[in-house]
Design a protein around this motif. Structure first.
Motif, PDB file in Angstrom:
ATOM      1  N   UNK A   1      49.106  30.383  44.130  1.00 14.21           N
ATOM      2  CA  UNK A   1      49.170  29.110  44.827  1.00 14.21           C
ATOM      3  C   UNK A   1      49.452  29.300  46.309  1.00 14.21           C
ATOM      4  N   UNK A   2      49.903  30.470  46.678  1.00 16.85           N
ATOM      5  CA  UNK A   2      50.040  30.807  48.086  1.00 16.85           C
ATOM      6  C   UNK A   2      48.845  31.651  48.494  1.00 16.85           C
ATOM      7  N   UNK A   3      48.737  31.904  49.799  1.00 23.07           N
ATOM      8  CA  UNK A   3      47.687  32.797  50.298  1.00 23.07           C
ATOM      9  C   UNK A   3      48.147  34.239  50.061  1.00 23.07           C
ATOM     10  N   UNK A   4      48.173  34.615  48.813  1.00 20.65           N
ATOM     11  CA  UNK A   4      48.634  35.924  48.361  1.00 20.65           C
ATOM     12  C   UNK A   4      47.624  36.463  47.364  1.00 20.65           C
ATOM     13  N   UNK A   5      47.164  37.672  47.575  1.00 25.32           N
ATOM     14  CA  UNK A   5      46.177  38.298  46.710  1.00 25.32           C
ATOM     15  C   UNK A   5      46.710  39.620  46.191  1.00 25.32           C
ATOM     16  N   UNK A   6      46.621  39.825  44.875  1.00 26.24           N
ATOM     17  CA  UNK A   6      46.929  41.103  44.248  1.00 26.24           C
ATOM     18  C   UNK A   6      45.628  41.748  43.796  1.00 26.24           C
ATOM     19  N   UNK A   7      45.414  42.992  44.181  1.00 28.27           N
ATOM     20  CA  UNK A   7      44.238  43.745  43.760  1.00 28.27           C
ATOM     21  C   UNK A   7      44.713  44.913  42.897  1.00 28.27           C
ATOM     22  N   UNK A   8      44.176  45.007  41.687  1.00 24.70           N
ATOM     23  CA  UNK A   8      44.584  46.042  40.735  1.00 24.70           C
ATOM     24  C   UNK A   8      43.392  46.910  40.368  1.00 24.70           C
ATOM     25  N   UNK A   9      43.644  48.066  39.780  1.00 26.54           N
ATOM     26  CA  UNK A   9      42.535  48.904  39.319  1.00 26.54           C
ATOM     27  C   UNK A   9      41.647  48.154  38.331  1.00 26.54           C
ATOM     28  N   UNK A  10      40.389  48.506  38.282  1.00 26.27           N
ATOM     29  CA  UNK A  10      39.441  47.840  37.386  1.00 26.27           C
ATOM     30  C   UNK A  10      39.930  47.905  35.947  1.00 26.27           C
ATOM     31  N   UNK A  11      39.906  46.740  35.276  1.00 23.98           N
ATOM     32  CA  UNK A  11      40.292  46.685  33.875  1.00 23.98           C
ATOM     33  C   UNK A  11      41.768  46.619  33.614  1.00 23.98           C
ATOM     34  N   UNK A  12      42.586  46.634  34.647  1.00 23.14           N
ATOM     35  CA  UNK A  12      44.041  46.641  34.468  1.00 23.14           C
ATOM     36  C   UNK A  12      44.589  45.224  34.594  1.00 23.14           C
ATOM     37  N   UNK A  13      45.209  44.760  33.531  1.00 25.24           N
ATOM     38  CA  UNK A  13      45.872  43.461  33.495  1.00 25.24           C
ATOM     39  C   UNK A  13      47.132  43.605  32.646  1.00 25.24           C
ATOM     40  N   UNK A  14      47.920  42.556  32.599  1.00 26.84           N
ATOM     41  CA  UNK A  14      49.070  42.575  31.697  1.00 26.84           C
ATOM     42  C   UNK A  14      48.608  42.779  30.257  1.00 26.84           C
TER      43      UNK A  14
END
Length: 429
Positions: A312-325
């Protein structure tokens, strides 16, 4: 020994509110146990605002009777999604079961308003069974907006509900976008000094161990080359703050983040140095930028072969491909020698096809996940029962089986208490 210790967890229903009045009465220390991680739990909060904080302080916790009504509603949700077998209702012991996989066409639909079931078990010859509060149950919990409120506080009810589950052997797993340094204080505050924790949106899995030199051991970590992402993001938002998370080493940043937004240590370095080694995450922050404008810039910057989520803020997280919780929880479930039980609803069959999660081996482990942000969507879809907080965006609610109350009304605690309360007849038998 205090009310939050496992041995003193209340056994006669969810606890009544504390004696002090007002929402601060639901915090056990009178001060935040951990600073809110602004933007960290993607989708968990809007731009920090003193007006919003003041408004939050005017919200009173639910009365005892109102909270009990929420618990009963969550019990009804669980009974619909994961009915307790007749032998358990009759007080008989239940052996370990391993039901067949759900058929590929299983799907359900329903209302997604707060307090209702967002999915139902339909077309399944082997519905989720039991979800009993014992060692076969894994509960994955988001932090900001789920366990902690906007001010970084945890309520007495939340503490008590976690203690009740711990006393029964339930595996509690903190599953957060926070890094290790920011997540550990939360885990310790709620009484988790051993067991498992997932950090950095799934890029890091650690086993907490009080005998280890740092109190934990990293079991799994996924890193990637950040060079392309850093170059694309710095071109798209030249005035933004770029950061990378180094495993166990905090953040390298292009310039300092606004006060209070990063709990972990941060060190200012050049973009070239940031790109010089593999990292677990790249972050882009644009303080003051409208989220819609930010999202458009990110969408057009050409990010490829990575996972990313905007809050909801101007904040972006970039993670390795295929990586999620979800990917981290799947690996953890496999490590623990069990597989996740799914409640069939729209989107589950597709997710199983994508991940290859189609069978069951070994002892059955049932799963519940609770979250409120866009970075929780995959986790909620993965879990046997996924619950969205009442404050979550609609896309998160649409990805869940249950929508509970928001954090300021102890929605997560009510769901966890419901897991225990509906088996009390068995306990008394």
């Amino acid at each position: 020994m205090n009310d939050h210790d496992a041995d003193s967890a209340p056994e006669n229903g969810p606890p009544a509110p504390g004696s002090a009045a007002g929402p601060r009465a639901v915090a056990s220390t009178g001060r935040p146990l951990a600073e809110p991680a602004a933007g960290r739990e993607t989708g968990a909060r809007s731009e920090p605002s003193s007006d919003r904080t003041r408004a939050h302080r005017t919200i009173r916790p639910l009365s005892h009777d109102d909270y009990q009504r929420v618990v009963r509603a969550r019990m009804a949700d669980l009974d619909r999604l994961a009915p307790i077998p007749a032998e358990v209702r009759d007080g008989k012991p239940l052996g370990i079961v391993s039901p067949d996989p759900l058929p590929g066409g299983a799907a359900g639909s329903g209302s997604t308003s707060a307090g209702t079931v967002a999915g139902s078990v339909t077309g399944s010859s082997a519905p989720a069974v039991g979800l009993l509060p014992d060692e076969r149950l894994l509960v994955a919990l988001d932090v900001d907006g789920t366990i902690l409120d906007i001010e970084g506080r945890i309520s007495e009810r939340m503490m008590a509900s976690l203690a009740r589950l711990r006393a029964r052997g339930v595996r509690l797993v903190i599953s957060t976008g926070r890094g290790i340094q920011a997540a550990l204080p939360v885990a310790h505050r709620v009484g988790l000094t051993d067991g498992w924790m997932i950090c950095a949106n799934g890029a890091i899995t650690l086993r907490m161990d009080p005998t280890a030199p740092r109190g934990y051991e990293v079991i799994d970590s996924v890193t990637f080359d950040p060079a392309d992402a850093i170059a694309a993001l710095s071109r798209a938002v030249p005035d933004g703050i770029v950061a990378v998370e180094v495993l166990g080493g905090g953040f390298k940043v292009s310039r300092p983040f606004p006060d209070g937004e990063l709990i972990e240590a941060q060190r200012v370095v050049s973009l070239e140095e940031m790109a010089s080694q593999p990292v677990t995450r790249v972050v882009l922050r644009a303080p003051g930028m409208d989220v819609e404008e930010f999202s458009e810039l990110v969408a057009g910057c050409g990010l490829h072969s990575v996972e990313y989520a905007i809050g909801w803020t101007a904040w972006l997280d970039v993670a390795p491909a295929g990586v999620t919780k979800a990917s981290a929880l799947q690996a953890l479930a496999a490590r623990l020698g069990a597989d996740a039980e799914r409640a069939g609803h729209a989107g589950r069959a597709e997710h199983a096809e994508q991940t290859g999660h189609t069978g069951h081996t070994g002892q059955k482990m049932h799963t519940i996940a609770v979250g409120d942000g866009a970075n929780d969507i995959e986790m909620l879809r993965w879990a046997g029962i996924g619950a969205a907080m009442g404050s979550a965006p609609q896309s998160v609610k649409d990805s869940s089986d249950i929508v509970t109350e928001p954090v300021w009304h102890d929605g997560c605690a009510a769901l966890l208490d419901a897991v225990v309360e509906r088996t009390r007849k068995r306990d008394r038998s």
